[in-house]
Motif scaffolding. Structure first.
Motif, PDB file in Angstrom:
ATOM      1  N   GLY A  24       0.770  -1.223  -0.114  1.00 38.03           N
ATOM      2  CA  GLY A  24      -0.005   0.079  -0.055  1.00 38.03           C
ATOM      3  C   GLY A  24       0.771   1.309  -0.018  1.00 38.03           C
ATOM      4  O   GLY A  24       1.997   1.416   0.411  1.00 38.03           O
ATOM      5  N   SER A  25       0.252   2.339  -0.341  1.00 39.92           N
ATOM      6  CA  SER A  25       1.084   3.718  -0.403  1.00 39.92           C
ATOM      7  C   SER A  25       1.502   4.035   0.881  1.00 39.92           C
ATOM      8  O   SER A  25       2.718   4.672   0.891  1.00 39.92           O
ATOM      9  CB  SER A  25      -0.192   4.860  -0.964  1.00 39.92           C
ATOM     10  N   ASN A  26       0.687   3.510   1.984  1.00 35.74           N
ATOM     11  CA  ASN A  26       1.235   4.174   3.360  1.00 35.74           C
ATOM     12  C   ASN A  26       2.443   3.443   3.857  1.00 35.74           C
ATOM     13  O   ASN A  26       3.088   3.885   4.770  1.00 35.74           O
ATOM     14  CB  ASN A  26      -0.180   3.829   4.160  1.00 35.74           C
ATOM     15  N   ILE A  60       2.126  -6.248  -6.685  1.00 34.94           N
ATOM     16  CA  ILE A  60       0.885  -5.167  -6.764  1.00 34.94           C
ATOM     17  C   ILE A  60       1.424  -4.185  -5.889  1.00 34.94           C
ATOM     18  O   ILE A  60       1.304  -3.885  -4.774  1.00 34.94           O
ATOM     19  CB  ILE A  60      -0.520  -5.637  -6.775  1.00 34.94           C
ATOM     20  N   SER A  61       1.982  -2.957  -6.584  1.00 35.83           N
ATOM     21  CA  SER A  61       2.384  -1.821  -5.660  1.00 35.83           C
ATOM     22  C   SER A  61       1.646  -0.553  -6.016  1.00 35.83           C
ATOM     23  O   SER A  61       1.451  -0.141  -7.166  1.00 35.83           O
ATOM     24  CB  SER A  61       3.807  -1.449  -5.922  1.00 35.83           C
ATOM     25  N   SER A  62       0.957   0.178  -5.040  1.00 38.13           N
ATOM     26  CA  SER A  62       0.381   1.359  -4.978  1.00 38.13           C
ATOM     27  C   SER A  62       1.691   2.432  -4.931  1.00 38.13           C
ATOM     28  O   SER A  62       2.758   1.928  -4.881  1.00 38.13           O
ATOM     29  CB  SER A  62      -0.336   1.630  -3.847  1.00 38.13           C
ATOM     30  N   VAL A  65       0.555   7.876  -6.956  1.00 38.02           N
ATOM     31  CA  VAL A  65      -0.078   9.172  -6.874  1.00 38.02           C
ATOM     32  C   VAL A  65       0.786   9.668  -5.534  1.00 38.02           C
ATOM     33  O   VAL A  65       1.158  10.985  -5.579  1.00 38.02           O
ATOM     34  CB  VAL A  65      -1.619   8.972  -6.540  1.00 38.02           C
ATOM     35  N   ALA A  66       0.966   8.996  -4.526  1.00 40.17           N
ATOM     36  CA  ALA A  66       1.580   9.360  -3.361  1.00 40.17           C
ATOM     37  C   ALA A  66       3.081  10.029  -3.755  1.00 40.17           C
ATOM     38  O   ALA A  66       3.521  11.022  -3.381  1.00 40.17           O
ATOM     39  CB  ALA A  66       1.533   8.679  -2.126  1.00 40.17           C
ATOM     40  N   SER A  67       3.887   9.214  -4.559  1.00 39.33           N
ATOM     41  CA  SER A  67       5.240   9.515  -4.929  1.00 39.33           C
ATOM     42  C   SER A  67       5.073  10.905  -5.674  1.00 39.33           C
ATOM     43  O   SER A  67       5.971  11.688  -5.717  1.00 39.33           O
ATOM     44  CB  SER A  67       5.941   8.174  -5.444  1.00 39.33           C
ATOM     45  N   ASN A 147      -3.757   1.825 -13.999  1.00 35.62           N
ATOM     46  CA  ASN A 147      -2.948   2.898 -14.825  1.00 35.62           C
ATOM     47  C   ASN A 147      -3.794   4.248 -14.426  1.00 35.62           C
ATOM     48  O   ASN A 147      -4.884   4.644 -15.038  1.00 35.62           O
ATOM     49  CB  ASN A 147      -3.302   2.447 -16.420  1.00 35.62           C
ATOM     50  N   ASP A 148      -3.625   4.772 -13.238  1.00 32.90           N
ATOM     51  CA  ASP A 148      -4.109   5.915 -12.954  1.00 32.90           C
ATOM     52  C   ASP A 148      -4.230   7.170 -13.667  1.00 32.90           C
ATOM     53  O   ASP A 148      -4.871   8.069 -13.810  1.00 32.90           O
ATOM     54  CB  ASP A 148      -3.506   6.436 -11.677  1.00 32.90           C
ATOM     55  N   VAL A 149      -3.145   7.014 -14.667  1.00 29.45           N
ATOM     56  CA  VAL A 149      -3.341   8.224 -15.789  1.00 29.45           C
ATOM     57  C   VAL A 149      -4.444   8.221 -16.920  1.00 29.45           C
ATOM     58  O   VAL A 149      -4.779   9.254 -17.162  1.00 29.45           O
ATOM     59  CB  VAL A 149      -1.914   8.289 -16.602  1.00 29.45           C
ATOM     60  N   LEU A 218      -3.532   8.467   2.389  1.00 29.35           N
ATOM     61  CA  LEU A 218      -2.687   8.338   1.255  1.00 29.35           C
ATOM     62  C   LEU A 218      -3.405   7.385   0.287  1.00 29.35           C
ATOM     63  O   LEU A 218      -3.504   8.025  -0.964  1.00 29.35           O
ATOM     64  CB  LEU A 218      -1.343   7.661   1.335  1.00 29.35           C
ATOM     65  N   GLY A 219      -3.600   6.482   0.488  1.00 27.90           N
ATOM     66  CA  GLY A 219      -4.455   5.364  -0.526  1.00 27.90           C
ATOM     67  C   GLY A 219      -5.863   5.575  -0.739  1.00 27.90           C
ATOM     68  O   GLY A 219      -6.395   6.379   0.045  1.00 27.90           O
ATOM     69  N   ARG A 220      -6.484   4.732  -1.506  1.00 30.05           N
ATOM     70  CA  ARG A 220      -7.901   4.836  -1.408  1.00 30.05           C
ATOM     71  C   ARG A 220      -8.552   4.059  -0.721  1.00 30.05           C
ATOM     72  O   ARG A 220      -9.701   4.199  -0.301  1.00 30.05           O
ATOM     73  CB  ARG A 220      -8.491   4.815  -3.043  1.00 30.05           C
ATOM     74  N   GLY A 221      -8.156   2.825  -0.374  1.00 34.47           N
ATOM     75  CA  GLY A 221      -8.522   1.785   0.346  1.00 34.47           C
ATOM     76  C   GLY A 221      -8.623   2.268   1.963  1.00 34.47           C
ATOM     77  O   GLY A 221      -8.387   3.243   2.220  1.00 34.47           O
ATOM     78  N   GLY A 222      -9.200   1.157   2.575  1.00 33.54           N
ATOM     79  CA  GLY A 222      -9.148   1.398   4.241  1.00 33.54           C
ATOM     80  C   GLY A 222      -9.515  -0.110   4.702  1.00 33.54           C
ATOM     81  O   GLY A 222      -9.458  -0.917   3.876  1.00 33.54           O
TER      82      GLY A 222
END
Ligand code: GLU
Length: 274
Positions: A24-26, A60-62, A65-67, A147-149, A218-222
């Protein structure tokens, strides 16, 4: 499934154990929003070790966006274009680090950026499965992210936990390990010392009573969506582990020393019987 051209598959070893690891991003970002490269290096060390022990890893790496946000500190907005910009710059940075860190071990990585439709349309799904299979057969680690772009907001994955579940299912992984910044699922708020870590959750268990709505910034999940994904994937026979990616040697522990590992395991229906 039609068998594919032999030459890309000849190195496949049937006795490898396929696992999916979601970061996760965090886990990957520091408090100031920049990428935590030391943490990335620690996770890469562990993945290299798992490969030596006969595991085949899909990552699978987030963190795109955070970076990107860390790289472009002057920009702050929730506009779609700004998010796309963060993702474009941040994903390049993210994969550059993975590429260099794995290279130290002589391991090659490849980048896969995907969207929801690639898991809906059978032909598209077959196409991306073929690509990931060819990568694994050639000892290349697929580093996968949305592909967030180009993803359209309404059609995005709920979060990368959902994406990791879809990848694990599609690729027939034996285990899915979801790394976050908490040790797993607790009986209450993880910050409350009275809360206890739940070690195992049997298939079909109603966990709604202890889901906290805690969510990282940071991420979208919870935790709630994480648990939803985890229980659905476990119901399909893939054991799912939620663990703390910031713990030293967490991946080694959950995979190689599961009895003593600090984590929450969602049992498959088969495991729940014993
Ligand atoms: N794909 C997003 C990223 O790499 C993360 C999505 C999520 O937080 O689950 O930044």
């Amino acid at each position: 499934m039609p068998m594919l051209p032999g030459k890309y598959y000849q190195k496949e070893e049937m006795n490898k154990i396929r696992i999916a690891v979601k970061v996760g991003s965090n886990v990957l970002t520091r408090a100031d929003g920049r990428l935590d490269v030391a943490r990335m290096a620690a996770l890469v060390d562990q993945i290299a070790e798992l490969r030596k022990n006969g595991y085949e890893v899909l990552l699978i790496s987030s963190g795109a966006v955070a970076s990107g946000r860390g790289e472009l500190p002057g920009l702050s907005s929730d506009d779609v274009e700004v998010r796309q910009l963060f993702a474009a710059v941040g994903q390049a940075k993210l994969i550059e680090h993975y590429y260099d860190l794995f290279k130290e071990y002589g391991i090659t990585v490849g980048q896969i950026l995907t969207t929801r439709e690639n898991f809906v349309e059978p032909e598209l799904m077959e196409n991306q499965k073929r690509c990931m299979t060819a990568m694994l057969a050639n000892d290349i680690i697929p580093v996968i992210n949305e592909n967030d772009v180009v993803s359209i907001k309404e059609l995005m994955f709920t979060d990368n936990d959902e994406l990791s579940g879809l990848v694990a299912r599609m690729m027939g992984a034996k285990k899915l390990i979801i790394l976050s910044n908490v040790d797993g699922v607790f009986t209450g708020n993880p910050e409350n010392p009275a809360s206890e870590l739940i070690r195992e959750i049997p298939a079909g268990k109603d966990f709604s009573s202890f889901v906290t709505s805690q969510k990282s910034s940071l991420g979208r999940g919870g935790m709630a969506t994480k648990m939803g994904t985890a229980s659905q994937v476990a119901a399909d026979g893939i054991s799912v582990i939620i663990a703390n990616g910031k713990r030293t040697d967490v991946l080694i522990d959950v995979v190689l020393h599961p009895e003593s590992a600090i984590c929450t395991k969602f049992l498959t229906p088969e495991e729940s019987k014993s």
